[in-house]
Design a protein around this motif. Structure first.
Motif, PDB file in Angstrom:
ATOM      1  N   GLY A   1     -14.791 -42.137   0.555  1.00  0.00           N
ATOM      2  CA  GLY A   1     -15.269 -41.252   1.615  1.00  0.00           C
ATOM      3  C   GLY A   1     -14.248 -41.569   2.735  1.00  0.00           C
ATOM      4  O   GLY A   1     -14.373 -41.094   3.939  1.00  0.00           O
ATOM      5  N   SER A   2     -13.068 -41.794   2.630  1.00  0.00           N
ATOM      6  CA  SER A   2     -12.105 -41.817   3.562  1.00  0.00           C
ATOM      7  C   SER A   2     -11.014 -40.712   3.811  1.00  0.00           C
ATOM      8  O   SER A   2     -10.349 -40.690   4.619  1.00  0.00           O
ATOM      9  N   MET A   3     -10.857 -39.850   2.660  1.00  0.00           N
ATOM     10  CA  MET A   3     -10.141 -38.816   2.483  1.00  0.00           C
ATOM     11  C   MET A   3     -10.729 -37.787   1.725  1.00  0.00           C
ATOM     12  O   MET A   3     -11.386 -38.152   0.498  1.00  0.00           O
ATOM     13  N   TYR A   4     -10.608 -36.552   2.368  1.00  0.00           N
ATOM     14  CA  TYR A   4     -11.144 -35.397   1.520  1.00  0.00           C
ATOM     15  C   TYR A   4     -10.330 -34.157   1.585  1.00  0.00           C
ATOM     16  O   TYR A   4      -9.598 -33.989   2.309  1.00  0.00           O
ATOM     17  N   GLU A   5     -10.677 -33.315   0.531  1.00  0.00           N
ATOM     18  CA  GLU A   5     -10.089 -31.860   0.259  1.00  0.00           C
ATOM     19  C   GLU A   5     -11.046 -30.949   0.501  1.00  0.00           C
ATOM     20  O   GLU A   5     -12.241 -30.824  -0.293  1.00  0.00           O
ATOM     21  N   ILE A   6     -11.113 -30.067   1.196  1.00  0.00           N
ATOM     22  CA  ILE A   6     -12.015 -29.037   1.606  1.00  0.00           C
ATOM     23  C   ILE A   6     -11.435 -27.640   1.421  1.00  0.00           C
ATOM     24  O   ILE A   6     -10.260 -27.234   1.730  1.00  0.00           O
ATOM     25  N   HIS A   7     -12.106 -26.811   0.578  1.00  0.00           N
ATOM     26  CA  HIS A   7     -11.753 -25.322   0.433  1.00  0.00           C
ATOM     27  C   HIS A   7     -12.670 -24.532   1.067  1.00  0.00           C
ATOM     28  O   HIS A   7     -13.936 -24.684   0.715  1.00  0.00           O
ATOM     29  N   ILE A   8     -12.511 -23.748   1.991  1.00  0.00           N
ATOM     30  CA  ILE A   8     -13.426 -22.769   2.614  1.00  0.00           C
ATOM     31  C   ILE A   8     -12.849 -21.385   2.474  1.00  0.00           C
ATOM     32  O   ILE A   8     -11.694 -21.163   2.923  1.00  0.00           O
ATOM     33  N   GLU A   9     -13.843 -20.349   2.047  1.00  0.00           N
ATOM     34  CA  GLU A   9     -13.495 -19.073   1.839  1.00  0.00           C
ATOM     35  C   GLU A   9     -14.478 -18.486   2.726  1.00  0.00           C
ATOM     36  O   GLU A   9     -15.517 -18.376   2.575  1.00  0.00           O
ATOM     37  N   SER A  10     -14.077 -17.892   4.041  1.00  0.00           N
ATOM     38  CA  SER A  10     -15.056 -17.153   4.841  1.00  0.00           C
ATOM     39  C   SER A  10     -14.718 -16.080   5.624  1.00  0.00           C
ATOM     40  O   SER A  10     -13.201 -15.858   6.018  1.00  0.00           O
ATOM     41  N   GLU A  11     -15.317 -15.084   5.710  1.00  0.00           N
ATOM     42  CA  GLU A  11     -14.992 -13.881   6.552  1.00  0.00           C
ATOM     43  C   GLU A  11     -14.470 -14.341   8.187  1.00  0.00           C
ATOM     44  O   GLU A  11     -13.875 -13.447   8.805  1.00  0.00           O
ATOM     45  N   GLU A  12     -14.951 -15.481   8.678  1.00  0.00           N
ATOM     46  CA  GLU A  12     -14.806 -15.811   9.911  1.00  0.00           C
ATOM     47  C   GLU A  12     -13.524 -16.195  10.101  1.00  0.00           C
ATOM     48  O   GLU A  12     -12.978 -16.198  11.135  1.00  0.00           O
ATOM     49  N   PHE A  13     -12.581 -16.278   9.080  1.00  0.00           N
ATOM     50  CA  PHE A  13     -11.014 -16.781   9.163  1.00  0.00           C
ATOM     51  C   PHE A  13     -10.292 -15.188   9.210  1.00  0.00           C
ATOM     52  O   PHE A  13      -8.953 -15.374   9.469  1.00  0.00           O
ATOM     53  N   ARG A  14     -10.782 -14.174   9.037  1.00  0.00           N
ATOM     54  CA  ARG A  14     -10.023 -12.970   8.882  1.00  0.00           C
ATOM     55  C   ARG A  14      -9.433 -12.767  10.318  1.00  0.00           C
ATOM     56  O   ARG A  14     -10.180 -12.851  11.283  1.00  0.00           O
ATOM     57  N   GLU A  15      -8.256 -12.149  10.419  1.00  0.00           N
ATOM     58  CA  GLU A  15      -7.442 -11.979  11.558  1.00  0.00           C
ATOM     59  C   GLU A  15      -6.986 -13.194  12.275  1.00  0.00           C
ATOM     60  O   GLU A  15      -6.538 -13.008  13.643  1.00  0.00           O
ATOM     61  N   LYS A  16      -7.316 -14.419  11.763  1.00  0.00           N
ATOM     62  CA  LYS A  16      -6.803 -15.829  12.319  1.00  0.00           C
ATOM     63  C   LYS A  16      -5.498 -16.185  11.522  1.00  0.00           C
ATOM     64  O   LYS A  16      -5.575 -16.173  10.447  1.00  0.00           O
ATOM     65  N   ARG A  17      -4.676 -16.747  12.324  1.00  0.00           N
ATOM     66  CA  ARG A  17      -3.492 -17.366  11.636  1.00  0.00           C
ATOM     67  C   ARG A  17      -4.081 -18.793  11.096  1.00  0.00           C
ATOM     68  O   ARG A  17      -5.073 -19.157  11.302  1.00  0.00           O
ATOM     69  N   MET A  18      -3.286 -19.145   9.957  1.00  0.00           N
ATOM     70  CA  MET A  18      -3.795 -20.613   9.338  1.00  0.00           C
ATOM     71  C   MET A  18      -3.971 -21.713  10.226  1.00  0.00           C
ATOM     72  O   MET A  18      -4.990 -22.152  10.093  1.00  0.00           O
ATOM     73  N   VAL A  19      -3.154 -21.781  11.260  1.00  0.00           N
ATOM     74  CA  VAL A  19      -3.290 -22.912  12.297  1.00  0.00           C
ATOM     75  C   VAL A  19      -4.752 -22.688  12.835  1.00  0.00           C
ATOM     76  O   VAL A  19      -5.365 -23.795  13.185  1.00  0.00           O
ATOM     77  N   GLN A  20      -5.183 -21.509  13.166  1.00  0.00           N
ATOM     78  CA  GLN A  20      -6.208 -21.223  14.027  1.00  0.00           C
ATOM     79  C   GLN A  20      -7.481 -21.658  12.947  1.00  0.00           C
ATOM     80  O   GLN A  20      -8.343 -22.110  13.445  1.00  0.00           O
ATOM     81  N   GLN A  21      -7.304 -21.093  11.669  1.00  0.00           N
ATOM     82  CA  GLN A  21      -8.315 -21.469  10.726  1.00  0.00           C
ATOM     83  C   GLN A  21      -8.547 -22.933  10.666  1.00  0.00           C
ATOM     84  O   GLN A  21      -9.831 -23.475  10.532  1.00  0.00           O
ATOM     85  N   HIS A  22      -7.554 -23.765  10.540  1.00  0.00           N
ATOM     86  CA  HIS A  22      -7.659 -25.176  10.355  1.00  0.00           C
ATOM     87  C   HIS A  22      -8.230 -25.575  11.397  1.00  0.00           C
ATOM     88  O   HIS A  22      -8.920 -26.782  11.354  1.00  0.00           O
ATOM     89  N   GLN A  23      -7.757 -25.363  12.715  1.00  0.00           N
ATOM     90  CA  GLN A  23      -8.318 -25.738  13.886  1.00  0.00           C
ATOM     91  C   GLN A  23      -9.849 -25.832  14.015  1.00  0.00           C
ATOM     92  O   GLN A  23     -10.511 -26.687  14.430  1.00  0.00           O
ATOM     93  N   MET A  24     -10.383 -24.629  13.527  1.00  0.00           N
ATOM     94  CA  MET A  24     -11.832 -24.380  13.444  1.00  0.00           C
ATOM     95  C   MET A  24     -12.506 -25.241  12.479  1.00  0.00           C
ATOM     96  O   MET A  24     -13.641 -25.707  12.683  1.00  0.00           O
ATOM     97  N   VAL A  25     -11.820 -25.693  11.390  1.00  0.00           N
ATOM     98  CA  VAL A  25     -12.422 -26.725  10.474  1.00  0.00           C
ATOM     99  C   VAL A  25     -12.417 -27.971  11.132  1.00  0.00           C
ATOM    100  O   VAL A  25     -13.417 -28.761  11.197  1.00  0.00           O
ATOM    101  N   ASN A  26     -11.290 -28.245  11.714  1.00  0.00           N
ATOM    102  CA  ASN A  26     -11.307 -29.745  12.510  1.00  0.00           C
ATOM    103  C   ASN A  26     -12.321 -29.695  13.601  1.00  0.00           C
ATOM    104  O   ASN A  26     -12.923 -30.905  13.493  1.00  0.00           O
ATOM    105  N   GLU A  27     -12.498 -28.640  14.197  1.00  0.00           N
ATOM    106  CA  GLU A  27     -13.616 -28.620  15.426  1.00  0.00           C
ATOM    107  C   GLU A  27     -14.791 -28.753  14.738  1.00  0.00           C
ATOM    108  O   GLU A  27     -15.493 -29.625  15.327  1.00  0.00           O
TER     109      GLU A  27
END
Length: 84
Positions: A37-63
């Protein structure tokens, strides 16, 4: 282990992501630390990421995972938007 049986950590992270990204078409969480449980790989496909840069998408996941990340050593994030 089979693809359908998630570890407790995978299930917890998946649950948080489903709450934070209710419009997600797909969410996949894989414990890549060998089950500890110390390292994970996450794949998310979501409409919420549309029109956002990759760094913004990753920030959303981190948050979204800000509490869970405190006990992790690493996180691989892959984000995408559903194909039209």
């Amino acid at each position: 282990r089979s693809f359908t049986s998630q570890t407790d950590g995978e299930a917890r992270v998946s649950r948080v992501l489903r709450e934070k990204f209710p419009r997600a078409a797909a969410i996949r969480v894989v414990d890549i630390s060998g089950g500890c449980g110390s390292m994970y790989e996450i794949h998310i496909e979501s409409e919420e990421f549309r029109e956002k840069r990759m760094v913004q998408q990753h920030q959303m996941v981190n948050e979204a995972l800000s509490e869970e990340i405190k006990s992790m050593h690493g996180l691989r994030i892959f984000t995408s938007t559903p194909k039209p």
